[in-house]
Write a protein that holds these residues in place. Structure first.
Motif, PDB file in Angstrom:
ATOM      1  N   MET A   1       9.158   4.409 -46.647  1.00 31.26           N
ATOM      2  CA  MET A   1       9.251   4.904 -48.005  1.00 31.26           C
ATOM      3  C   MET A   1       9.569   6.391 -47.976  1.00 31.26           C
ATOM      4  O   MET A   1       8.993   7.145 -47.213  1.00 31.26           O
ATOM      5  CB  MET A   1       7.937   4.658 -48.743  1.00 31.26           C
ATOM      6  N   PHE A   2      10.483   6.820 -48.797  1.00 29.80           N
ATOM      7  CA  PHE A   2      10.875   8.220 -48.903  1.00 29.80           C
ATOM      8  C   PHE A   2       9.886   8.905 -49.832  1.00 29.80           C
ATOM      9  O   PHE A   2       9.867   8.631 -51.026  1.00 29.80           O
ATOM     10  CB  PHE A   2      12.310   8.307 -49.443  1.00 29.80           C
ATOM     11  N   SER A   3       9.047   9.775 -49.316  1.00 29.83           N
ATOM     12  CA  SER A   3       7.964  10.335 -50.112  1.00 29.83           C
ATOM     13  C   SER A   3       8.150  11.808 -50.458  1.00 29.83           C
ATOM     14  O   SER A   3       7.184  12.521 -50.630  1.00 29.83           O
ATOM     15  CB  SER A   3       6.644  10.142 -49.373  1.00 29.83           C
ATOM     16  N   LEU A   4       9.372  12.266 -50.559  1.00 36.61           N
ATOM     17  CA  LEU A   4       9.622  13.660 -50.919  1.00 36.61           C
ATOM     18  C   LEU A   4      10.010  13.734 -52.386  1.00 36.61           C
ATOM     19  O   LEU A   4      10.558  12.799 -52.948  1.00 36.61           O
ATOM     20  CB  LEU A   4      10.736  14.240 -50.048  1.00 36.61           C
ATOM     21  N   GLY A   5       9.759  14.898 -52.983  1.00 35.72           N
ATOM     22  CA  GLY A   5      10.082  15.040 -54.398  1.00 35.72           C
ATOM     23  C   GLY A   5      10.155  16.489 -54.843  1.00 35.72           C
ATOM     24  O   GLY A   5      10.188  17.411 -54.031  1.00 35.72           O
ATOM     25  N   GLU A   6      10.154  16.677 -56.139  1.00 39.70           N
ATOM     26  CA  GLU A   6      10.324  17.991 -56.749  1.00 39.70           C
ATOM     27  C   GLU A   6       9.206  18.970 -56.430  1.00 39.70           C
ATOM     28  O   GLU A   6       9.416  20.178 -56.459  1.00 39.70           O
ATOM     29  CB  GLU A   6      10.433  17.848 -58.268  1.00 39.70           C
ATOM     30  N   THR A   7       8.018  18.486 -56.157  1.00 42.72           N
ATOM     31  CA  THR A   7       6.883  19.383 -55.945  1.00 42.72           C
ATOM     32  C   THR A   7       6.830  19.949 -54.521  1.00 42.72           C
ATOM     33  O   THR A   7       6.071  20.876 -54.269  1.00 42.72           O
ATOM     34  CB  THR A   7       5.556  18.657 -56.243  1.00 42.72           C
ATOM     35  N   ASP A   8       7.623  19.413 -53.612  1.00 46.09           N
ATOM     36  CA  ASP A   8       7.638  19.908 -52.230  1.00 46.09           C
ATOM     37  C   ASP A   8       8.459  21.183 -52.123  1.00 46.09           C
ATOM     38  O   ASP A   8       9.355  21.437 -52.918  1.00 46.09           O
ATOM     39  CB  ASP A   8       8.232  18.845 -51.297  1.00 46.09           C
TER      40      ASP A   8
END
Length: 99
Positions: free
Chosen positions: A1-8
């Motif tokens: 699962m790709f768990s990266l997003g805007e908050t990183d």
């Protein structure tokens, strides 16, 4: 699962990276050259000399994750260098546009 997003937070390594490097050597580059804690949860981006291959290093609970992408044609674009901070810091949207 790709768990990266805007908050990183995303940081690009400023030199070309040997794409044979992996879990044992990329954190060393982050610590010694980029002067960041590789286990901080921030995301570190590495590009090959040809800019056709990209790796993302990210610490998730329990260990490192490396995302690896190779383009069959074309190149990844390099973001602009921020002279104030002395690094390439990207936002999520910039990473998405870059890839």
């Amino acid at each position: 699962m790709f768990s990266l997003g805007e908050t990183d937070k995303y940081y690009l390594y400023s030199s070309a990276c040997d794409m044979r490097k992996g879990f044992d050597t990329l954190p060393g580059i982050v610590a010694s050259v980029m002067r960041h804690d590789p286990a901080s949860g921030e995301v570190f981006i590495f590009l090959s000399r040809s800019r056709r291959t990209l790796k993302l290093l990210h610490w998730e609970s329990g260990g490192y994750v490396i995302y690896h992408k190779r383009l069959e044609k074309g190149q990844f674009s390099r973001p602009h260098y921020d002279e104030k901070t002395g690094c390439y810091r990207l936002k999520w949207v910039e990473l998405v546009m870059m890839t």
